[in-house]
Design a protein around this motif. Structure first.
Motif, PDB file in Angstrom:
ATOM      1  N   GLN A   1       0.827  -1.195   0.000  1.00 16.45           N
ATOM      2  CA  GLN A   1       0.000   0.000   0.000  1.00 16.45           C
ATOM      3  C   GLN A   1       0.868   1.255   0.000  1.00 16.45           C
ATOM      4  OE1 GLN A   1      -3.435  -0.068  -0.115  1.00 16.45           O
ATOM      5  NE2 GLN A   1      -3.234  -2.289  -0.322  1.00 16.45           N
TER       6      GLN A   1
ATOM      7  N   ASP B   1       2.120   4.673   1.100  1.00 18.57           N
ATOM      8  CA  ASP B   1       2.073   5.416   2.359  1.00 18.57           C
ATOM      9  C   ASP B   1       1.807   6.896   2.103  1.00 18.57           C
ATOM     10  OD1 ASP B   1       2.747   3.065   3.612  1.00 18.57           O
ATOM     11  OD2 ASP B   1       4.881   3.556   3.780  1.00 18.57           O
ATOM     12  N   GLN B   2       1.297   7.560   3.107  1.00 19.90           N
ATOM     13  CA  GLN B   2       1.157   9.008   3.032  1.00 19.90           C
ATOM     14  C   GLN B   2       2.541   9.637   3.023  1.00 19.90           C
ATOM     15  OE1 GLN B   2      -1.450  10.611   5.983  1.00 19.90           O
ATOM     16  NE2 GLN B   2      -1.137  12.735   5.373  1.00 19.90           N
ATOM     17  N   SER B   3       2.732  10.647   2.186  1.00 21.47           N
ATOM     18  CA  SER B   3       4.050  11.259   2.027  1.00 21.47           C
ATOM     19  C   SER B   3       4.449  12.010   3.282  1.00 21.47           C
ATOM     20  CB  SER B   3       4.059  12.218   0.835  1.00 21.47           C
ATOM     21  OG  SER B   3       3.862  11.508  -0.366  1.00 21.47           O
ATOM     22  N   ASP B   4       5.742  11.905   3.598  1.00 22.30           N
ATOM     23  CA  ASP B   4       6.342  12.650   4.690  1.00 22.30           C
ATOM     24  C   ASP B   4       7.178  13.777   4.093  1.00 22.30           C
ATOM     25  OD1 ASP B   4       8.977  12.829   6.649  1.00 22.30           O
ATOM     26  OD2 ASP B   4       7.122  12.519   7.765  1.00 22.30           O
TER      27      ASP B   4
ATOM     28  N   ASP C   1      10.412  12.784   2.470  1.00 22.63           N
ATOM     29  CA  ASP C   1      10.432  11.775   1.417  1.00 22.63           C
ATOM     30  C   ASP C   1      10.896  12.320   0.076  1.00 22.63           C
ATOM     31  OD1 ASP C   1       9.593   9.842   3.152  1.00 22.63           O
ATOM     32  OD2 ASP C   1       7.481   9.996   2.618  1.00 22.63           O
TER      33      ASP C   1
ATOM     34  N   ARG D   1       8.178   7.412  -3.592  1.00 25.41           N
ATOM     35  CA  ARG D   1       6.874   6.872  -3.235  1.00 25.41           C
ATOM     36  C   ARG D   1       7.120   5.660  -2.353  1.00 25.41           C
ATOM     37  NH1 ARG D   1       3.666   6.831  -9.067  1.00 25.41           N
ATOM     38  NH2 ARG D   1       4.050   9.026  -9.619  1.00 25.41           N
TER      39      ARG D   1
END
Length: 326
Positions: free
Chosen positions: A220, A222-225, A228, A232
């Motif tokens: 899945q 992940d939500q971006s930090d 990052d 992705r």
């Protein structure tokens, strides 16, 4: 002064600082014939590095990655780490290494202030590792990764450049490794450089193909930090490790750009591919030059392009990635 920002609203808090372009590996996608010096080299001194770090910290840089070539070939590498760590405005100190000296030095570097480390491992098959890197150092590098985990690094990442007909069969082996090992595995799409057109045409593998395969197997996104950048990142409930994909040919790759580069000889590069670089070294000689250096940084950011133009086949002046730290 305020944080570095370009005309497209992108803010830059991440500096990739090269300290040498020398490398002792001969990776096919970077230095297939090994390192060949271009005249007498004069890399930034420790004092110049301290001045550079101070200026970038003043304009909002919170993360500095020490790169090369192979940065740990510098005899004063530990001193460089200490110098960066001494600046309290820099929150994260990282490096990227081929792992050649990692086993013997992981604890020393951690104690000096290094907190994140990326190790290049393009294959988990020792024979393929040798074929790609030109060095029979697989076992030594893997022991170095274990030493980094034992030393207490906050994050250990493994970088692998995707190569068609070479390491593209290694994905199951990589996945098996990170099932019970808490590391971040980064697959990097091969990028064309000035010296690598034939290699690129032979071995380029689209990162989107790997993404589709991972998602089909339950990984899945992940939500971006904020840290990052263009990666992705994917996670899976059955795996301790994560996977990151860096895909420079994907749409809008440059929209999240948050990093700048300074080469080992003190040139600022706004992009890995597009321009010659601006010399900063004349302003790294004294703390009294800080205001002028900061103003030069802000002025250059106003010239940064929106994208890298790789889609049009334009690779800029970068002959190989070791020249400005990748």
């Amino acid at each position: 002064m305020s944080q570095l920002q370009d005309n497209f609203g992108r803010r830059f808090h991440y500096l990739r600082m090269s300290v040498t372009d020398v490398c002792n590996f001969k990776c096919g996608y970077c230095l297939p014939d090994g390192y060949r010096p271009n005249g007498k080299q004069s890399f930034m001194t420790l004092s110049e590095i301290e001045q550079l770090v101070g200026a970038f910290a003043e304009v909002g840089t919170q993360k500095i990655r020490i790169t090369g070539g192979e940065p740990t070939l510098r005899k004063d590498f530990t001193d460089i780490v200490r110098a960066v760590a001494a600046n309290e405005q820099v929150k994260t100190i990282a490096t990227t290494t081929n792992g050649y000296r990692l086993q013997q030095n992981a604890q020393e570097w951690y104690d000096a202030g290094l907190r994140r480390i990326n190790v290049s491992v393009d294959s988990l098959d020792p024979r393929m590792f040798y074929q790609i890197t030109g060095e029979n150092k697989f076992d030594s590098v893997m022991r170095g990764i274990d030493a980094a985990l034992e030393a207490g690094f906050e994050r250990v990442k493994i970088n692998a450049v995707l190569l068609k007909d070479l390491n593209d069969k290694d994905l199951p082996r990589f996945l098996h490794w990170i099932k019970s090992t808490p590391i971040d595995l980064r697959f990097i799409e091969l990028m064309q450089t000035g010296l690598g057109e034939e290699y690129f045409n032979t071995h380029h593998l689209a990162g989107a193909d790997i993404q589709a395969r991972l998602q089909a197997e339950g990984w899945q996104l992940d939500q971006s930090d904020v840290d990052d950048g263009p990666a992705r990142n994917f996670s899976h409930p059955d795996y301790q490790g994560r996977i990151g994909l860096i895909m420079p040919y994907s749409p809008n790759f440059c929209s999240t750009c948050n990093r700048l580069r300074v080469s080992a000889n003190g040139k600022l590069h706004l992009c890995l591919f597009t321009e010659q670089g601006l010399d900063l070294r004349d302003l790294l000689q004294s703390p009294a030059q800080r205001p002028e250096l900061v103003e030069r940084l802000h002025a250059q950011l106003r010239l940064k392009k929106e994208t890298h133009f790789l889609h049009q086949g334009f690779t800029g002046v970068t002959q190989h990635l070791a020249s400005i730290g990748g």
